[in-house]
Design a protein around this motif. Structure first.
Motif, PDB file in Angstrom:
ATOM      1  N   ILE A 282       0.834  -1.206   0.000  1.00 28.40           N
ATOM      2  CA  ILE A 282       0.000   0.000   0.000  1.00 28.40           C
ATOM      3  C   ILE A 282       0.867   1.253   0.000  1.00 28.40           C
ATOM      4  CG2 ILE A 282      -0.171   0.028   2.507  1.00 28.40           C
ATOM      5  CD1 ILE A 282      -2.912   1.037  -0.031  1.00 28.40           C
ATOM      6  N   ASN A 283       2.058   1.181   0.613  1.00 28.92           N
ATOM      7  CA  ASN A 283       2.948   2.336   0.612  1.00 28.92           C
ATOM      8  C   ASN A 283       3.473   2.618  -0.796  1.00 28.92           C
ATOM      9  OD1 ASN A 283       4.603   4.362   2.232  1.00 28.92           O
ATOM     10  ND2 ASN A 283       6.230   3.204   1.208  1.00 28.92           N
ATOM     11  N   GLU A 284       3.852   1.570  -1.514  1.00 28.14           N
ATOM     12  CA  GLU A 284       4.323   1.747  -2.891  1.00 28.14           C
ATOM     13  C   GLU A 284       3.221   2.313  -3.782  1.00 28.14           C
ATOM     14  OE1 GLU A 284       5.818  -1.945  -4.246  1.00 28.14           O
ATOM     15  OE2 GLU A 284       7.547  -1.983  -2.877  1.00 28.14           O
ATOM     16  N   LYS A 285       1.997   1.929  -3.511  1.00 32.23           N
ATOM     17  CA  LYS A 285       0.882   2.441  -4.301  1.00 32.23           C
ATOM     18  C   LYS A 285       0.712   3.940  -4.093  1.00 32.23           C
ATOM     19  CE  LYS A 285      -3.950   1.413  -5.404  1.00 32.23           C
ATOM     20  NZ  LYS A 285      -5.116   0.530  -5.116  1.00 32.23           N
ATOM     21  N   HIS A 286       0.884   4.409  -2.877  1.00 29.21           N
ATOM     22  CA  HIS A 286       0.776   5.844  -2.606  1.00 29.21           C
ATOM     23  C   HIS A 286       1.950   6.612  -3.202  1.00 29.21           C
ATOM     24  CE1 HIS A 286      -2.283   4.582   0.346  1.00 29.21           C
ATOM     25  NE2 HIS A 286      -2.709   5.830   0.281  1.00 29.21           N
ATOM     26  N   VAL A 287       3.134   6.024  -3.158  1.00 31.05           N
ATOM     27  CA  VAL A 287       4.298   6.671  -3.780  1.00 31.05           C
ATOM     28  C   VAL A 287       4.102   6.768  -5.288  1.00 31.05           C
ATOM     29  CG1 VAL A 287       6.772   6.462  -4.211  1.00 31.05           C
ATOM     30  CG2 VAL A 287       5.863   5.975  -1.934  1.00 31.05           C
ATOM     31  N   MET A 288       3.531   5.743  -5.894  1.00 33.00           N
ATOM     32  CA  MET A 288       3.237   5.792  -7.326  1.00 33.00           C
ATOM     33  C   MET A 288       2.231   6.895  -7.640  1.00 33.00           C
ATOM     34  SD  MET A 288       3.002   1.736  -8.283  1.00 33.00           S
ATOM     35  CE  MET A 288       2.368   2.119  -9.914  1.00 33.00           C
ATOM     36  N   LEU A 289       1.239   7.085  -6.777  1.00 31.53           N
ATOM     37  CA  LEU A 289       0.261   8.160  -6.980  1.00 31.53           C
ATOM     38  C   LEU A 289       0.939   9.522  -6.985  1.00 31.53           C
ATOM     39  CD1 LEU A 289      -2.709   9.141  -7.129  1.00 31.53           C
ATOM     40  CD2 LEU A 289      -2.716   9.127  -4.611  1.00 31.53           C
ATOM     41  N   ILE A 290       1.845   9.733  -6.035  1.00 31.61           N
ATOM     42  CA  ILE A 290       2.579  11.006  -5.972  1.00 31.61           C
ATOM     43  C   ILE A 290       3.421  11.191  -7.232  1.00 31.61           C
ATOM     44  CG2 ILE A 290       4.292  12.320  -4.680  1.00 31.61           C
ATOM     45  CD1 ILE A 290       1.690  12.051  -3.190  1.00 31.61           C
ATOM     46  N   SER A 291       4.112  10.135  -7.654  1.00 35.41           N
ATOM     47  CA  SER A 291       4.991  10.233  -8.823  1.00 35.41           C
ATOM     48  C   SER A 291       4.201  10.519 -10.100  1.00 35.41           C
ATOM     49  CB  SER A 291       5.788   8.933  -8.980  1.00 35.41           C
ATOM     50  OG  SER A 291       6.564   8.664  -7.832  1.00 35.41           O
ATOM     51  N   ASP A 292       3.054   9.866 -10.256  1.00 36.44           N
ATOM     52  CA  ASP A 292       2.245  10.087 -11.463  1.00 36.44           C
ATOM     53  C   ASP A 292       1.729  11.519 -11.532  1.00 36.44           C
ATOM     54  OD1 ASP A 292       2.694   7.510 -12.123  1.00 36.44           O
ATOM     55  OD2 ASP A 292       0.663   6.770 -11.753  1.00 36.44           O
ATOM     56  N   ILE A 293       1.290  12.052 -10.427  1.00 35.38           N
ATOM     57  CA  ILE A 293       0.789  13.431 -10.419  1.00 35.38           C
ATOM     58  C   ILE A 293       1.916  14.413 -10.707  1.00 35.38           C
ATOM     59  CG2 ILE A 293      -0.237  15.213  -8.957  1.00 35.38           C
ATOM     60  CD1 ILE A 293      -1.869  13.065  -7.600  1.00 35.38           C
ATOM     61  N   ARG A 294       3.068  14.182 -10.132  1.00 34.40           N
ATOM     62  CA  ARG A 294       4.217  15.070 -10.376  1.00 34.40           C
ATOM     63  C   ARG A 294       4.624  15.061 -11.850  1.00 34.40           C
ATOM     64  NH1 ARG A 294       8.228  16.534  -6.983  1.00 34.40           N
ATOM     65  NH2 ARG A 294       9.777  15.423  -8.238  1.00 34.40           N
ATOM     66  N   GLU A 295       4.652  13.878 -12.436  1.00 38.78           N
ATOM     67  CA  GLU A 295       5.097  13.762 -13.818  1.00 38.78           C
ATOM     68  C   GLU A 295       4.110  14.425 -14.786  1.00 38.78           C
ATOM     69  OE1 GLU A 295       6.534  10.284 -16.967  1.00 38.78           O
ATOM     70  OE2 GLU A 295       6.000   9.787 -14.897  1.00 38.78           O
ATOM     71  N   LYS A 296       2.821  14.285 -14.527  1.00 40.79           N
ATOM     72  CA  LYS A 296       1.818  14.821 -15.458  1.00 40.79           C
ATOM     73  C   LYS A 296       1.628  16.327 -15.319  1.00 40.79           C
ATOM     74  CE  LYS A 296      -0.986  10.658 -16.180  1.00 40.79           C
ATOM     75  NZ  LYS A 296       0.007   9.730 -15.663  1.00 40.79           N
ATOM     76  N   MET A 297       1.944  16.885 -14.161  1.00 45.06           N
ATOM     77  CA  MET A 297       1.724  18.317 -13.960  1.00 45.06           C
ATOM     78  C   MET A 297       2.944  19.151 -14.325  1.00 45.06           C
ATOM     79  SD  MET A 297       2.002  18.766  -9.797  1.00 45.06           S
ATOM     80  CE  MET A 297       1.954  20.545  -9.907  1.00 45.06           C
ATOM     81  N   TRP A 298       4.033  18.491 -14.770  1.00 45.65           N
ATOM     82  CA  TRP A 298       5.261  19.234 -15.035  1.00 45.65           C
ATOM     83  C   TRP A 298       5.073  20.278 -16.127  1.00 45.65           C
ATOM     84  CZ3 TRP A 298       9.720  20.128 -12.743  1.00 45.65           C
ATOM     85  CH2 TRP A 298      10.745  20.686 -13.497  1.00 45.65           C
ATOM     86  N   GLU A 299       4.361  19.944 -17.165  1.00 49.06           N
ATOM     87  CA  GLU A 299       4.186  20.870 -18.282  1.00 49.06           C
ATOM     88  C   GLU A 299       3.117  21.930 -18.001  1.00 49.06           C
ATOM     89  OE1 GLU A 299       3.347  18.556 -21.703  1.00 49.06           O
ATOM     90  OE2 GLU A 299       5.357  17.643 -21.803  1.00 49.06           O
ATOM     91  N   ARG A 300       2.417  21.832 -16.885  1.00 43.28           N
ATOM     92  CA  ARG A 300       1.344  22.776 -16.585  1.00 43.28           C
ATOM     93  C   ARG A 300       1.776  23.884 -15.639  1.00 43.28           C
ATOM     94  NH1 ARG A 300      -3.542  20.908 -18.613  1.00 43.28           N
ATOM     95  NH2 ARG A 300      -3.052  19.218 -20.052  1.00 43.28           N
ATOM     96  N   ILE A 301       2.997  23.852 -15.142  1.00 41.29           N
ATOM     97  CA  ILE A 301       3.430  24.847 -14.161  1.00 41.29           C
ATOM     98  C   ILE A 301       4.343  25.855 -14.831  1.00 41.29           C
ATOM     99  CG2 ILE A 301       3.207  23.257 -12.225  1.00 41.29           C
ATOM    100  CD1 ILE A 301       6.203  22.821 -12.339  1.00 41.29           C
ATOM    101  N   LEU A 302       4.429  27.045 -14.231  1.00 43.26           N
ATOM    102  CA  LEU A 302       5.263  28.114 -14.766  1.00 43.26           C
ATOM    103  C   LEU A 302       6.626  28.149 -14.111  1.00 43.26           C
ATOM    104  CD1 LEU A 302       2.579  30.960 -14.970  1.00 43.26           C
ATOM    105  CD2 LEU A 302       3.368  29.445 -16.797  1.00 43.26           C
ATOM    106  N   THR A 303       6.707  27.878 -12.832  1.00 40.38           N
ATOM    107  CA  THR A 303       7.980  27.885 -12.103  1.00 40.38           C
ATOM    108  C   THR A 303       8.111  26.595 -11.314  1.00 40.38           C
ATOM    109  OG1 THR A 303       6.981  29.020 -10.215  1.00 40.38           O
ATOM    110  CG2 THR A 303       8.011  30.399 -11.902  1.00 40.38           C
ATOM    111  N   GLU A 304       9.337  26.250 -10.971  1.00 34.45           N
ATOM    112  CA  GLU A 304       9.615  24.997 -10.286  1.00 34.45           C
ATOM    113  C   GLU A 304       8.992  24.931  -8.895  1.00 34.45           C
ATOM    114  OE1 GLU A 304      11.780  26.872 -11.714  1.00 34.45           O
ATOM    115  OE2 GLU A 304      12.726  25.747 -13.331  1.00 34.45           O
TER     116      GLU A 304
END
Length: 580
Positions: free
Chosen positions: A375-397
């Motif tokens: 279950i911990n790996e599943k939550h880490v995957m959720l965080i990673s997927d959101i981070r990867e998909k939102m990279w192109e939507r942000i203006l600054t780091e």
């Protein structure tokens, strides 16, 4: 100060707590260990004694006899010349086994992080003859001056109470406004005398928790707290369940509006709210969500306000803190509380960039599609997927979602604050070490100290620092950003070692071109570029630096290459506790 109250119940209980605390430390000390350690050491901190301390402890009789003999010859027998100067007195350091309570609060860390200028005080002391400042806001903005004013007003209130109410039953109690021997004590003025008030004595260094200690221990039934600070009524939310009093907390204090909130009505409204039905300890959940969003002790998330956090808690409560199925937010002693925090942060950032996650309509639908062994790996995957998909939507780091490791450190710091606030009604706090909850304690004599630390912590014997705030971890973040923003400008396919990315190929660097490259017809790409992971853990990761464009003397093209990173406003970057 009269001591006729030494045999009262609060005084006896205070002394009993001191004795119990000492014996607790004594049982955990190394005094009764049977090891082979021959060096003198501190039984509580387990630090070795210095050469001077060892010399003073082992030869204290010899030094005392020599000093006593010289004094007798000089002053009693007068066997030496009267013009002879007294022998120098060397202060021997024998305080090797004392328990020190002097430490730097986590609140001071956040203050130092947010201060942009060095604060200098124009006052050494405030007295009745001190000239009033022309700008009160600037005066209060310097914390040293603010503290001097509080010390002066605390003494002045007691004096005025003695003069005005000497013949009445009016009782004035004040605490927390002293930096002398009464620092952890409360003083009261009654019938023309000033005595200690043991019921509200304590080691609270935060005014928000101290006012609730006064409210809980007071004999009054109706209490008004004049303190327009948001922290105050969030601190008191869980306390209302155990006290039978009507408490009102000030919300606004302006010349045109003075509003108060009825804490009892607020607690009843939370319990009767349809959205919160079925959730146990809703008061604690609301409190810790407030801490998660950022307070005086913890950092905030860029672009995510407190209202945003509370709104998503209400709309996705079952997914975030759905009881036994998902775990409660206020469960700070198990992994389920951490996972609940992960889901809360995921809901906040998912809603900010919802179009990037189509066809998923909610973080729950994305979470249900993930497959992992634990279950911990599943939550880490959720965080990673959101981070990867939102990279192109942000203006600054600074707007990117922190990674799982950074969020865990933030969660640990918030858990410490939650434990601190839960003891607001107790006189003396029992808190775990800050070093176990996302902070690093550095001694002032440490070789890593710098000017910034001394500037904000010169009154303490240690310096507190967030784990992610170290220079090594900040450098890793900068290198990660460089990987995404800087690269080669080749125009011939990056087939030779003239390409600076290929030239860096080694055991620790794959030598492939990175997303920051502006090369044309590149043939130096990974077979699966989507496998690049944004999350870098806090362990030592060897990342080879990408050379700057000025050092690229063998570029495929002689044209000047403009670095895209120069077009961005580079500010202090902290991916973990995003704060500007």
């Amino acid at each position: 100060m009269p001591h006729h109250t030494q045999h009262t119940t609060p005084y006896v209980e205070l002394e009993e707590r001191n004795i119990q605390e000492y014996f607790c430390h004594l049982q955990q000390s190394s005094l009764f260990s049977t090891g082979d350690r021959q060096i003198l050491h501190h039984i509580f901190t387990d630090t070795d004694a210095t050469a001077e301390q060892t010399d003073s402890l082992m030869k204290y009789r010899q030094f005392g006899q020599e000093r006593f003999s010289k004094l007798c010859k000089l002053f009693l027998l007068k066997t030496t010349d009267s013009k002879t100067k007294p022998p120098p007195r060397k202060k021997r350091n024998l305080k090797t086994f004392s328990i020190t309570k002097k430490w730097c609060q986590s609140k001071d860390l956040e203050r130092s992080r947010r201060d942009t200028e060095i604060q200098s005080s124009d006052y050494e002391k405030i007295c009745p003859n001190t000239v009033l400042p022309q700008n009160w806001r600037s005066f209060i903005g310097v914390r040293t001056q603010k503290r001097l004013l509080v010390n002066f007003l605390s003494d002045k209130f007691l004096q005025l109470a003695n003069e005005k109410f000497s013949n009445s039953d009016f009782l004035l109690v004040t605490a927390g406004g002293f930096d002398n021997e009464f620092k952890d004590k409360a003083l009261c003025s009654k019938h023309g005398s000033i005595t200690e008030y043991f019921d509200v004595a304590g080691d609270h260094e935060e005014a928000g928790t101290r006012v609730w200690l006064h409210a809980v221990t007071s004999s009054a039934i109706n209490i008004i707290i004049y303190r327009p600070d948001t922290d105050v009524y969030f601190i008191g939310l869980p306390l209302l369940k155990n006290i039978n009093k009507s408490i009102y907390v000030q919300l606004k204090d302006t010349p045109y509006e003075k509003s108060f909130i009825d804490m009892n009505t607020l607690v009843r409204s939370l319990k009767n709210d349809v959205c919160f039905q079925g959730i146990e300890n809703i008061e604690e959940c609301i409190q810790i969500v407030y801490i998660f969003s950022g307070c005086d002790y913890t950092s905030f998330f860029k672009g995510c306000g407190k209202k945003n956090f509370l709104t998503h808690l209400e709309s996705m409560l079952v997914f975030i803190s759905g009881g036994s199925e998902h775990g409660l937010l206020c469960d700070i002693n198990s992994q389920s509380g951490l996972h609940s925090f992960y889901r809360l942060i995921s809901a906040v950032y998912f809603s900010r960039h919802c179009s990037a996650f189509l066809p998923f309509s909610s973080p729950k639908t994305l979470f249900d599609t993930l497959n992992a062994d634990t279950i911990n790996e599943k939550h880490v995957m959720l965080i990673s997927d959101i981070r990867e998909k939102m990279w192109e939507r942000i203006l600054t780091e600074v707007e990117i979602m922190p990674n799982a490791d950074a969020l865990k450190l933030h969660w640990q710091r918030c858990c410490w604050v939650f434990m601190f606030w839960s003891q607001a009604s107790t006189q003396f706090l029992k808190l775990p070490s800050l070093s176990d909850f996302g902070w690093q304690i550095i001694k002032l004599q440490d070789e890593h100290t710098d000017g910034q630390m001394d500037r904000h912590n010169r009154h303490f014997d240690s310096f507190l620092r967030c784990v992610w705030d170290s220079d090594v971890n900040l450098l890793k973040v900068e290198k990660t950003v460089d990987w995404y923003t800087k690269g080669c400008p080749c125009k011939t396919g990056c087939n030779t070692n003239r390409c600076k990315c290929r030239k860096l190929k080694s055991d620790t660097h794959d030598g492939f071109c990175c997303p920051g490259c502006k090369c044309i017809n590149c043939k130096n790409m990974q077979e699966a570029p989507n496998s690049v992971n944004l999350d870098f853990s806090l362990s030592d990761v060897a990342l080879e630096p990408v050379p700057s464009d000025e050092s690229d003397m063998e570029s495929d093209d002689e044209d000047e290459y403009e670095d895209p990173a120069q077009e961005l406003e580079m500010i202090y970057l902290d991916i973990n506790d995003t704060e500007v």
